[in-house]
Design a protein around this motif. Sequence first.
Motif, PDB file in Angstrom:
ATOM      1  N   GLY A 167      -0.193  -2.202   8.296  1.00  8.31           N
ATOM      2  CA  GLY A 167      -1.417  -1.434   8.146  1.00  8.31           C
ATOM      3  C   GLY A 167      -2.712  -2.195   8.213  1.00  8.31           C
ATOM      4  O   GLY A 167      -3.787  -1.588   8.200  1.00  8.31           O
ATOM      5  N   PRO A 201       0.836  -1.189   0.000  1.00  6.69           N
ATOM      6  CA  PRO A 201       0.000   0.000   0.000  1.00  6.69           C
ATOM      7  C   PRO A 201       0.873   1.242   0.000  1.00  6.69           C
ATOM      8  O   PRO A 201       1.952   1.253   0.599  1.00  6.69           O
ATOM      9  N   SER A 258      -6.146  -3.477  -1.218  1.00  7.95           N
ATOM     10  CA  SER A 258      -6.024  -2.306  -2.092  1.00  7.95           C
ATOM     11  C   SER A 258      -5.965  -2.731  -3.556  1.00  7.95           C
ATOM     12  O   SER A 258      -6.422  -1.998  -4.441  1.00  7.95           O
ATOM     13  N   LEU A 311      -8.126   2.449   3.494  1.00  7.41           N
ATOM     14  CA  LEU A 311      -8.030   2.888   4.887  1.00  7.41           C
ATOM     15  C   LEU A 311      -9.400   2.946   5.549  1.00  7.41           C
ATOM     16  O   LEU A 311      -9.557   2.575   6.728  1.00  7.41           O
ATOM     17  N   CYS A 344      -6.193   4.458  -1.949  1.00  7.43           N
ATOM     18  CA  CYS A 344      -5.631   4.524  -0.594  1.00  7.43           C
ATOM     19  C   CYS A 344      -6.709   4.861   0.433  1.00  7.43           C
ATOM     20  O   CYS A 344      -6.807   4.210   1.486  1.00  7.43           O
ATOM     21  N   THR A 382      -0.201   3.771   5.061  1.00  9.17           N
ATOM     22  CA  THR A 382      -0.841   2.893   6.043  1.00  9.17           C
ATOM     23  C   THR A 382      -1.687   3.652   7.057  1.00  9.17           C
ATOM     24  O   THR A 382      -2.190   3.046   8.004  1.00  9.17           O
ATOM     25  N   GLN A 411     -10.498  -0.574   6.342  1.00  6.13           N
ATOM     26  CA  GLN A 411      -9.764  -1.084   7.497  1.00  6.13           C
ATOM     27  C   GLN A 411     -10.289  -0.466   8.791  1.00  6.13           C
ATOM     28  O   GLN A 411     -10.464  -1.148   9.803  1.00  6.13           O
ATOM     29  N   THR A 457      -5.985  -2.606   4.311  1.00  6.99           N
ATOM     30  CA  THR A 457      -5.107  -1.537   3.848  1.00  6.99           C
ATOM     31  C   THR A 457      -4.079  -2.075   2.869  1.00  6.99           C
ATOM     32  O   THR A 457      -3.774  -1.445   1.849  1.00  6.99           O
TER      33      THR A 457
END
Length: 347
Positions: A179, A102, A187, A330, A326, A105, A333, A183
Amino acid sequence: MTRTDPSMRFAAIGLDHRHIYHMVGGLLEAGATCVGFDPATSDERVLTGFRERFPDLAESTADRLIDDPTIDLIVCAAIPAERAAIAIQAMRAGKDVMVDKPGVTSFDQLAAVEQAVAETRRIFSICFSERFIVPATIITGKLIADGAIGRVVQTLGMGPHRFNRAIRPDWFFDKRHYGGILTDIASHQIDQFLHFTGSDDAEIIASGVGHFGGPDFPDFEDFGEILLRSDRAGGYVRVDWFTADGLPTWGDGRLTILGTEGTIELRKYVDIAGRPGTDHVFLVDKAGTRHIDAASEPLTYFRNLVADIANRSETAMSQRHAFTVCRLALEAQAKAAWLPAKPAARA
């Protein structure tokens, strides 16, 4: 007309993940020149493999490479949590950047990278290898563009991986460094969802992570899933670390794309108990069913990135797309439920 520039010079910093091999190799094949690499690593096996593959490359230090005004691009496969800082330092030194996924993170890292791009106007590209180094995805993109399956309405992306405990460095098991599973490896599937559905953005409807493996690493996330939706299509993602040792490759990565007039399935790395080789594309449309061997289809990401650096264009991947992937990873997650659900505490 877009052109590639064989004089483009790059260097490698962050030899912590084996993805650095195809990142450097892809750029060399695209005609770029590798000036050198920083041998600092958290995994000596990665460094050994790098030296074996690229024995003629010179060793240097990260600071010297970043400060070298003749270098155009820094490629980085450092420990995931360290990639953003290296990228920002490189961009502020006037260099474009390609990082392994990624790219970031944390949300703070994403904001800092976005700010650096806005201020320096440099390229921050993420090498999503499950699309960019898979010829089957190139063929699939052409089929969709030609209307082979009508309008895409849903993707089902699966990213299974082999655990390979014996070769994993310590940071691999520490969420502060990698991460989290969504993450990190999810991705890839978010990138493919946005790309193949033609979506600019999406919403994370639900997500979950869990540990179903052995007791050695009870907090390590070895399973993850995401349900996401855009204004054009829906998607489901499943990622895990449960590929059995009997499979002749690291994972049976698959992507199924549903259209209004047919389906496409990509069996990227293996067709289990079937055809040999990689990059199998299966098309079902009104005319019947068809298998397409996509293994010889030329890759485009690396030569497009070389051209983007020369022309200040976005043919490899738009900056907005990189940041959107990204952010969505995130968000998935951050909101993920723990699977299976932990039992409620007794009164």
